[in-house]
Design a protein around this motif. Sequence first.
Motif, mmCIF file in Angstrom:
data_model
loop_
_atom_site.group_PDB
_atom_site.id
_atom_site.type_symbol
_atom_site.label_atom_id
_atom_site.label_comp_id
_atom_site.label_asym_id
_atom_site.label_seq_id
_atom_site.Cartn_x
_atom_site.Cartn_y
_atom_site.Cartn_z
ATOM 1 N N THR A 68 -12.126 -5.232 -1.875
ATOM 2 C CA THR A 68 -11.379 -4.019 -1.556
ATOM 3 C C THR A 68 -13.168 -3.492 -0.716
ATOM 4 O O THR A 68 -12.924 -2.225 -1.474
ATOM 5 N N VAL A 81 -0.258 -3.493 7.218
ATOM 6 C CA VAL A 81 0.340 -3.918 6.611
ATOM 7 C C VAL A 81 1.732 -3.762 7.226
ATOM 8 O O VAL A 81 2.899 -4.338 7.348
ATOM 9 N N THR A 89 7.681 -11.023 7.511
ATOM 10 C CA THR A 89 6.661 -11.683 6.034
ATOM 11 C C THR A 89 5.965 -12.972 6.422
ATOM 12 O O THR A 89 4.979 -12.866 5.529
ATOM 13 N N HIS A 90 7.241 -14.271 6.659
ATOM 14 C CA HIS A 90 6.440 -15.610 6.730
ATOM 15 C C HIS A 90 7.143 -15.839 7.655
ATOM 16 O O HIS A 90 8.393 -15.841 7.735
ATOM 17 N N ASN A 124 -5.615 -19.184 1.535
ATOM 18 C CA ASN A 124 -4.969 -18.081 0.169
ATOM 19 C C ASN A 124 -5.912 -17.756 0.153
ATOM 20 O O ASN A 124 -6.203 -16.335 -0.647
ATOM 21 N N ALA A 295 -9.337 -9.126 3.283
ATOM 22 C CA ALA A 295 -8.224 -8.515 3.540
ATOM 23 C C ALA A 295 -7.797 -7.211 2.747
ATOM 24 O O ALA A 295 -6.829 -7.328 2.469
ATOM 25 N N MET A 298 -5.721 -8.033 -0.046
ATOM 26 C CA MET A 298 -4.408 -9.357 0.733
ATOM 27 C C MET A 298 -4.824 -10.803 0.648
ATOM 28 O O MET A 298 -6.012 -11.016 0.763
ATOM 29 N N TYR A 322 1.897 -20.918 2.700
ATOM 30 C CA TYR A 322 1.092 -19.767 2.837
ATOM 31 C C TYR A 322 0.189 -19.631 3.712
ATOM 32 O O TYR A 322 -0.462 -18.143 4.074
ATOM 33 N N ASN A 325 -1.400 -16.165 5.923
ATOM 34 C CA ASN A 325 0.458 -15.396 5.706
ATOM 35 C C ASN A 325 0.190 -14.239 7.282
ATOM 36 O O ASN A 325 -1.104 -13.970 7.046
ATOM 37 N N VAL A 327 1.514 -11.380 7.536
ATOM 38 C CA VAL A 327 1.049 -9.953 6.535
ATOM 39 C C VAL A 327 -0.485 -9.763 6.016
ATOM 40 O O VAL A 327 -1.791 -8.779 6.801
ATOM 41 N N ALA A 328 -0.897 -10.828 5.525
ATOM 42 C CA ALA A 328 -2.405 -11.176 5.358
ATOM 43 C C ALA A 328 -3.694 -10.714 6.888
ATOM 44 O O ALA A 328 -4.075 -10.128 6.459
ATOM 45 N N ALA A 331 -4.117 -7.699 7.494
ATOM 46 C CA ALA A 331 -4.881 -6.596 6.895
ATOM 47 C C ALA A 331 -6.321 -7.180 6.973
ATOM 48 O O ALA A 331 -7.276 -6.246 7.607
#
Length: 447
Positions: A68, A81, A89-90, A124, A295, A298, A322, A325, A327-328, A331
């Motif tokens: 973070t 996000v 979402t995917h 990921n 990210a 994420m 994934y 992704n 959403v990631a 972010a």
Amino acid sequence: MSALEQSRHLATAIPGPRSQDLITRKKAAVASGVGNTMPVYAARAFGGIVEDVDGNRLIDLGSGIAVTTVGNASPRVVDAVREQVANFTHTCFMVTPYEGYVAVAEALNRLTPGDGDKRSALFNSGSEAVENAIKIARVYTGKQAVVSFDHAYHGRTNLTMALTAKSMPYKHGFGPFAPEIYRAPLSYPFRDAEFGGKELATDGELAARRAITMMDKQVGAENLAAVIIEPIQGEGGFIVPAEGFLPTLLQWCRDNDVVFIADEVQTGFARTGRMFACEHEGIVPDLIVTAKGIADGMPLSAVTGPASIMDAPHVGGLGGTYGGNPVACAAALATIATIEDGGLVDRAAHIESLMKDKLGRMQAEDDRIGDVRGRGAMIAVELVKPGTLEPDAELTKKLSTAAHQAGVIVLTCGTFGNVLRFLPPLTISDELLLEALDVLELILRDL
């Protein structure tokens, strides 16, 4: 979220009753191999503070292990996000692709060192990206062997465990490991001075020649696909190699058709006072592996490099359900924008100045602090027994435990378990940062 007060506050003893209840539930539900550093359970986090379920506010000097970087629940990231989740979402980029993945790749190609035509692939986790970097290097060179370094940490999957140096807790009992992995000596200035003299500790080129001799004799450049190294080692103890070590290794790799992989999982994205740590010595790796700070929490990672190398694998050879992704990716784009628009690279350099000044004064008064090192907001102290260079893991454990009880989140690391590492979010205030260091100073005096 901005209502989360940016101050340290202990409402209960650590751990409080609600955290104690969750500790009991965890023991009954979660595999015992999954450990915890802090005996508290988080409820909220923002800026430089993590608030637990009992209302204790803790100063965050860990950032979820350098994740973070722009601060937990950073507003721009939260908005991005939310917007993406509301859309989808995917879909799997390999099935129905989407712009976010492409935009992140474009950003990485722009930000990473070096000019020319680049490509990126998204995954990921840091471990997954490291494994894919090795795959790419092997296909590109047609060779198999890989060299990593003493004190290295590259992950917990089978191949990355083989690359990682430390046995407990990362490798013990989990073998056999992936073959064709070799280890070379790192430049570790604080300890090289003890065993190799001042010249080896300060001359990075000399230290690199030691590693190159090992690679030549025990592996052979004709068999070596890649050399992988953290520009500043993370789990190994925040070891900054002597100046000249990385450029000398890189040049040898260039001369011998060996892919030079920089594992910037922990050091990337403004953490060290540059966007990437390899920029401190002006080197341009063949491949850069990123994750963690990419990210703001994420799950996302990447491998970036020249098109000539990155395009070596056949179509379908890279990917994952994934990976990248949406959403990631949203972010990540918001995180990068926050770093660039907020001047957080310079902020990291300012944090380094504050921390090294304070820790340096502590070191001058206490010979148990053997070394203060690191760059940007990636700083460590190595603790030793008084008047010696002997690692003091017991003191390190006592200090970190007492810090936790006093409301300061700190992490330990190092091959010898004697390094206290600091990874504050770049959005932490100077006041919070200095308060946390004052707490540590008082605890160290009491110990």
